[in-house]
Scaffold this motif. Structure first.
Motif, mmCIF file in Angstrom:
data_model
loop_
_atom_site.group_PDB
_atom_site.id
_atom_site.type_symbol
_atom_site.label_atom_id
_atom_site.label_comp_id
_atom_site.label_asym_id
_atom_site.label_seq_id
_atom_site.Cartn_x
_atom_site.Cartn_y
_atom_site.Cartn_z
ATOM 1 N N ARG A 156 0.835 -1.214 0.000
ATOM 2 C CA ARG A 156 0.000 0.000 0.000
ATOM 3 C C ARG A 156 0.865 1.257 0.000
ATOM 4 O O ARG A 156 0.581 2.219 -0.714
ATOM 5 N N ARG A 172 0.988 4.038 -2.991
ATOM 6 C CA ARG A 172 0.734 5.469 -2.779
ATOM 7 C C ARG A 172 1.889 6.318 -3.322
ATOM 8 O O ARG A 172 1.684 7.428 -3.804
ATOM 9 N N PRO A 228 1.686 5.777 -7.818
ATOM 10 C CA PRO A 228 0.368 5.331 -8.280
ATOM 11 C C PRO A 228 0.284 5.095 -9.786
ATOM 12 O O PRO A 228 -0.445 4.200 -10.225
#
Length: 119
Positions: free
Chosen positions: A16, A20, A23
Motif C-alpha cells: 500500500r 501510494r 500510483p
C-alpha cells in the motif's frame, strides 16, 4: 493462519505504501493485469493455473499466494492445480519440489475458506 495468508498479510502495508508513492506505475500494472487475465482464447481459470505454475518457477511466495487464491476464485479443482504444479516441477527440477508444495498448500488453504469457492 497458513503460509499463504501470512505472506499476503506481511506484504499488505508495504505494498500500500509503495502504491501510494508510485500510483501511475501501479495503475499501469493493474490495467495490464486486467487485460492479460481477461477471458479470451484461454479462460480465466487456465490463466490462473499458468500464473501459479510460473509463480513456482519464479520462487515468488507472494505470487504463489495471489495465484493460489485466484485459482480457487476461478474454480480450479485440486486435481487441476496438482497437474499444473506437476508441469512446474518438471520444468524446474529441485526448486519446483520446494515451491510446488508451497503452492499446493496455499491453494488448499484458500479453498478451505469456502467463500472463495465459485457458486
Amino acid at each position: 493462519m497458513g503460509h499463504g495468508h501470512a505472506v499476503q498479510e506481511e506484504l499488505r502495508e508495504p505494498a500500500r505504501a509503495l502504491r501510494r508513492a508510485i500510483p501511475e506505475v501501479y495503475d499501469g500494472y493493474r490495467q495490464m493485469h486486467a487485460a492479460a487475465y481477461a477471458a479470451g482464447a484461454l479462460d480465466e481459470k487456465t490463466k490462473e493455473l499458468m500464473a501459479l505454475a510460473i509463480a513456482v518457477s519464479k520462487e515468488c511466495d507472494g505470487c504463489i499466494a495471489s495465484h493460489a487464491r485466484g485459482a480457487v476464485r476461478t474454480g480450479a479443482t485440486e486435481a487441476e492445480v496438482a497437474e499444473a504444479l506437476g508441469v512446474a516441477i518438471a520444468m524446474n527440477g529441485g526448486p519446483g519440489t520446494v515451491y510446488g508444495p508451497r503452492a499446493f498448500a496455499a491453494y488448499r488453504e484458500f479453498a478451505a475458506e469456502g467463500e472463495l469457492q465459485p457458486g
